[in-house]
Each structure stands twice: as C-alpha cells, then as structure tokens.
Design a protein around this motif. Structure first.
Motif, PDB file in Angstrom:
ATOM      1  N   HIS A  72     -13.048  -3.955   9.727  1.00  0.00           N
ATOM      2  CA  HIS A  72     -12.084  -3.986   8.635  1.00  0.00           C
ATOM      3  C   HIS A  72     -12.789  -4.117   7.277  1.00  0.00           C
ATOM      4  O   HIS A  72     -13.760  -4.860   7.149  1.00  0.00           O
ATOM      5  CB  HIS A  72     -11.096  -5.133   8.831  1.00  0.00           C
ATOM      6  N   ASN A  73     -12.246  -3.386   6.297  1.00  0.00           N
ATOM      7  CA  ASN A  73     -12.731  -3.393   4.904  1.00  0.00           C
ATOM      8  C   ASN A  73     -14.096  -2.729   4.745  1.00  0.00           C
ATOM      9  O   ASN A  73     -14.778  -2.946   3.745  1.00  0.00           O
ATOM     10  CB  ASN A  73     -12.782  -4.813   4.328  1.00  0.00           C
ATOM     11  N   HIS A 117     -12.535   1.724   3.724  1.00  0.00           N
ATOM     12  CA  HIS A 117     -12.116   1.129   2.458  1.00  0.00           C
ATOM     13  C   HIS A 117     -13.107   1.496   1.351  1.00  0.00           C
ATOM     14  O   HIS A 117     -13.708   0.636   0.713  1.00  0.00           O
ATOM     15  CB  HIS A 117     -12.013  -0.392   2.591  1.00  0.00           C
ATOM     16  N   ASP A 122      -6.371   0.896   6.706  1.00  0.00           N
ATOM     17  CA  ASP A 122      -6.313  -0.284   7.582  1.00  0.00           C
ATOM     18  C   ASP A 122      -6.336   0.082   9.060  1.00  0.00           C
ATOM     19  O   ASP A 122      -6.281  -0.816   9.913  1.00  0.00           O
ATOM     20  CB  ASP A 122      -5.074  -1.120   7.255  1.00  0.00           C
ATOM     21  N   ASP A 176      -6.901  -3.557  -2.513  1.00  0.00           N
ATOM     22  CA  ASP A 176      -7.612  -4.572  -1.727  1.00  0.00           C
ATOM     23  C   ASP A 176      -8.683  -5.258  -2.582  1.00  0.00           C
ATOM     24  O   ASP A 176      -8.927  -6.462  -2.438  1.00  0.00           O
ATOM     25  CB  ASP A 176      -8.260  -3.939  -0.491  1.00  0.00           C
ATOM     26  N   HIS A 235      -5.552   2.254  -2.172  1.00  0.00           N
ATOM     27  CA  HIS A 235      -5.724   1.206  -1.159  1.00  0.00           C
ATOM     28  C   HIS A 235      -6.992   0.392  -1.455  1.00  0.00           C
ATOM     29  O   HIS A 235      -6.981  -0.836  -1.419  1.00  0.00           O
ATOM     30  CB  HIS A 235      -5.801   1.829   0.238  1.00  0.00           C
ATOM     31  N   HIS A 295       0.831  -1.211   0.000  1.00  0.00           N
ATOM     32  CA  HIS A 295       0.000   0.000   0.000  1.00  0.00           C
ATOM     33  C   HIS A 295       0.863   1.258   0.000  1.00  0.00           C
ATOM     34  O   HIS A 295       0.552   2.244  -0.685  1.00  0.00           O
ATOM     35  CB  HIS A 295      -0.938  -0.011   1.212  1.00  0.00           C
TER      36      HIS A 295
HETATM   37 ZN    ZN Z   1      -7.051  -2.542   3.555  1.00  0.00          ZN
END
Ligand code: ZN
Length: 168
Positions: free
Chosen positions: A50-51, A55, A42, A93, A89, A7
C-alpha cells in the motif's frame, strides 16, 4: 488518507473539468473512467504494497497512456482526465493523515522510491482497525468531512459543465 468516497469525488471533479466532452452533453464514460482511476490506486491493498508504486505520478502516466492506447489515440482528453484523476489520488493521500508507516506516498516512482507526506492533515486517516470501538464513528465522520469539502467543488464543476458553450 481519504476514503474511496473522497477519492471518487476527486475523480468526478477531474472528469467534469477536463474530460472528453461534447457541447451540452456529459458522456457517462468520460466521468466513470476518471472516477475509477481516482479510486484504483488503493487496489495495492490486494498485494500488500500500500502507498507504493500505484500511488505515484509514474502510475498515473501509465494509466493515461493505457487509455490513449485503448482509444487508439482518439481520446486524448479522456487519457488526460484519467492521468489527472489518478494523480488526484496521489495528491489527496499526500495531503491526508496517515497512521501506518511508512507515512505518505511513493509519489515520484519510478524515479524515486522515497515516501512523500505533506503533514497537511487535510483529510482524516480512514481506520481499518475494525476492532476499535470508534471504528464506525471515526470513519463516518471522516467521510462526512470529505463530502463537505469536495461535493461543493464537484457541484460547481457540474454547473459550469452544464452551461451552454456559448456562455463560456
Ligand atoms: Zn491511496
């Protein structure tokens, strides 16, 4: 999903390609902020989502607007670089492997809470299962592949950036 190394390289590429610039000079902040922005999503590990919201392209837009406000409108190039680095990012991902459901990223938040996953497996999933015997070998191999893929692009962006502006 790539490691912070992958990243950061994505953010460096964006910073070199579109960041604020003076002829013949690369200002440290113009590279450091996109690198930070590319790694920042992150941070959602800290609160266990997360995500998700971080994101997304919505979060990337907010990051760019924050820089624009911080520079009081005098850093549109830097704001664009931060927004694009944050977006890198989301892109990486989306293109990477994921082993933890829900797979993919909440890329279009706040317009949609759906998860998007490219099934491209361009980057290996970084394992957080420290108990596994292949934890280190798997992750070191994944990071090495990221560097092999992205470092030449960063090097090319750096070389182009260092050329005198009259050559462009
Ligand atoms: Zn990520």
């Amino acid at each position: 999903m790539p490691s912070p190394v992958g990243h950061a390289l994505g953010g460096l590429i964006v910073g070199l390609a579109v960041g604020d610039r003076e002829p013949g000079a690369v200002r440290p902040w113009a590279l450091a902020l996109p690198v930070i922005a590319a790694v920042a999503p992150d941070i959602d590990f800290l609160w266990g989502r997360h995500n998700m919201e971080t994101h997304s392209l919505g979060a990337a837009l907010l990051a760019g607007l924050a820089v624009l406000a911080w520079t009081r409108g005098r850093g549109p190039g830097l704001a664009l670089a931060v927004a694009l680095a944050w977006s890198s990012h989301v892109l990486f991902d989306w293109l990477g492997s994921d082993t933890t459901p829900p797979l993919g990223v909440m890329a279009l938040w706040p317009l949609s809470s759906d998860f998007y996953f490219a099934n491209a497996f361009l980057f290996d999933a970084i394992s957080r299962r420290t108990y596994r015997p292949d934890f280190w070998s798997h992750n070191l191999w994944a990071v090495a592949k990221e560097v092999v893929m992205l470092a030449p692009v960063a090097g090319a962006a750096w070389a182009l950036r260092r050329r005198p502006s009259s050559d462009r």
